[in-house]
Design an enzyme around this catalytic site. Structure first.
Site, short mmCIF file in Angstrom:
data_model
loop_
_atom_site.label_atom_id
_atom_site.label_comp_id
_atom_site.label_asym_id
_atom_site.label_seq_id
_atom_site.Cartn_x
_atom_site.Cartn_y
_atom_site.Cartn_z
N ASN A 18 5.89 3.46 4.48
CA ASN A 18 5.56 3.60 5.90
C ASN A 18 6.42 2.60 6.66
O ASN A 18 7.01 1.70 6.04
CB ASN A 18 4.05 3.42 6.15
CG ASN A 18 3.57 2.02 5.84
OD1 ASN A 18 4.06 1.04 6.41
ND2 ASN A 18 2.60 1.89 4.93
N ASN A 67 -8.04 5.15 1.06
CA ASN A 67 -7.23 6.33 0.73
C ASN A 67 -7.61 7.02 -0.57
O ASN A 67 -6.97 8.00 -0.95
CB ASN A 67 -5.74 5.94 0.67
CG ASN A 67 -5.23 5.50 2.01
OD1 ASN A 67 -4.77 4.39 2.18
ND2 ASN A 67 -5.36 6.37 3.00
N ARG A 86 1.46 6.34 -5.38
CA ARG A 86 0.02 6.08 -5.25
C ARG A 86 -0.85 7.09 -6.00
O ARG A 86 -2.07 6.94 -6.02
CB ARG A 86 -0.38 6.07 -3.75
CG ARG A 86 0.29 4.96 -2.95
CD ARG A 86 -0.44 4.68 -1.65
NE ARG A 86 -1.78 4.16 -1.88
CZ ARG A 86 -2.67 3.94 -0.90
NH1 ARG A 86 -2.35 4.19 0.34
NH2 ARG A 86 -3.87 3.47 -1.19
N ARG A 133 1.01 12.50 6.17
CA ARG A 133 0.47 12.48 4.80
C ARG A 133 -0.32 13.77 4.53
O ARG A 133 0.19 14.70 3.95
CB ARG A 133 -0.40 11.24 4.61
CG ARG A 133 0.35 9.89 4.84
CD ARG A 133 1.36 9.61 3.75
NE ARG A 133 2.11 8.39 3.94
CZ ARG A 133 1.73 7.17 3.54
NH1 ARG A 133 0.57 7.00 2.93
NH2 ARG A 133 2.50 6.13 3.74
N HIS A 162 -1.41 7.44 9.46
CA HIS A 162 -2.75 7.88 9.06
C HIS A 162 -3.63 7.92 10.31
O HIS A 162 -3.51 7.04 11.18
CB HIS A 162 -3.40 6.88 8.10
CG HIS A 162 -3.03 7.03 6.65
ND1 HIS A 162 -2.84 5.94 5.82
CD2 HIS A 162 -2.88 8.14 5.88
CE1 HIS A 162 -2.55 6.38 4.60
NE2 HIS A 162 -2.57 7.69 4.61
N CYS A 257 -8.43 0.25 6.49
CA CYS A 257 -7.73 0.74 5.30
C CYS A 257 -8.24 0.06 4.02
O CYS A 257 -8.11 0.62 2.93
CB CYS A 257 -6.23 0.49 5.40
SG CYS A 257 -5.45 1.15 6.86
N1 ARG Z 1 0.97 1.14 1.98
C1 ARG Z 1 -0.10 2.08 2.11
C2 ARG Z 1 0.46 3.48 2.31
O1 ARG Z 1 1.45 3.61 2.99
C3 ARG Z 1 -1.00 1.69 3.25
C4 ARG Z 1 -2.21 2.56 3.38
C5 ARG Z 1 -3.06 2.23 4.59
N2 ARG Z 1 -4.29 2.91 4.54
C6 ARG Z 1 -4.93 3.53 5.56
N3 ARG Z 1 -6.13 3.97 5.37
N4 ARG Z 1 -4.33 3.72 6.71
O2 ARG Z 1 -0.07 4.44 1.81
#
Ligand code: ARG
Length: 262
Positions: A18, A67, A86, A133, A162, A257
């Site tokens: 991101n 997430n 992930r 996403r 997100h 998050c």
């Molecule tokens: N580095 C993670 C990603 O890009 C951060 C996730 C942040 N989570 C959220 N619920 N916005 O997936």
């Protein structure tokens, strides 16, 4: 209120998925542990039950438990992560939550869904973000799986990849939104479906991930919020509690998050 969190035992920035992540801006792991502990202490002092899952050594973003999936009633819908880096977090969450008796459901393979990160409840309405996403097709499938109407919200700015980074929904139907994050129709859908809205595009709210908050009673817990937004909340009877989670902003996430609602 019960939440699932993940202590940052193996948290680092080793890839960039991101616009907030920068491999040259490394995590100070001792500070990350301290900040995580402070956030847990704040929750516990407010009566929140905090459960914890161990972080896997090779899953540096696992600290963002929001997430893993999304809980609706007793059904936990597992995420299908967009980024390969992930994907294995979902299996670990399934083992952990399945072991605690949660009913686990999954979308068909390949249908990207990033759980509570893209899902926002506001009053009795459900919203799901797409564009970066989660995919629009997944939202239709998810609605069918839960037997609920879900309002799709198109995200159009990569700073808000997100939905939970730009839209915070309260139980009473109030919303706190960064309106630049949405396309015109989606902004209208938010206005049509929420009872009242606090809108912000203040630079301090954007840099401070102000919409990535968690509400506990009349407290709004976040990293940083502009004075203007704080005033708007205090006029509505809410107290804003700022908790320093600066190390986690390096991965592109803040308070919300780091907190999966159970
Ligand atoms: N580095 C993670 C990603 O890009 C951060 C996730 C942040 N989570 C959220 N619920 N916005 O997936």
């Amino acid at each position: 209120m019960k939440v699932l969190m993940c202590p940052p035992s193996h948290y680092e920035v080793v890839y960039e998925i991101n616009v907030w992540m920068d491999k040259d801006n490394q995590v100070d792991i001792d500070r990350a542990h301290q900040q995580y502990k402070n956030l847990v202490d704040v929750y516990r002092s407010l009566g929140v039950e905090v459960m914890e899952i161990d972080q896997s050594q090779d899953l540096p973003d696992m600290v963002y438990s929001a997430n893993y999936g999304f809980l609706d009633g007793d059904i936990f819908v597992l995420s299908n992560f967009f980024n390969e880096q992930r994907r294995r977090e979902a299996g670990l969450a399934m083992d952990y939550l399945g072991g605690k008796g949660y009913k686990i459901k999954q979308l068909p393979n390949g249908m990207v869904f990033e759980g509570q990160g893209d899902m926002v409840k506001c009053g009795d309405k459900l919203f799901c973000g797409y564009g970066y996403r989660t995919q629009l097709d997944s939202i239709k499938e998810l609605g069918a799986l839960l037997g609920k109407e879900i309002v799709p919200i198109k995200l159009v700015d990569p700073r808000w990849y997100h939905l939970d980074t730009c839209f915070f929904g309260f139980a009473d139907g109030k919303a706190f939104i960064a309106s630049e994050a949405f396309d015109k129709d989606s902004l209208k859908a938010i206005y049509d479906n929420c009872d009242s809205i606090i809108e912000t595009n203040e630079p301090e709210d954007i840099a401070g991930f102000a919409c990535n908050s968690v509400a506990v009673g009349n407290k709004v817990i976040c990293y940083r919020m502009s004075d203007k937004s704080k005033k708007a909340f205090s006029a509505e009877g809410f107290e804003v509690v700022e908790v320093d989670v600066s190390e986690f902003l390096k991965g592109g996430g803040s308070v919300r998050c780091l907190t999966l609602d159970l």
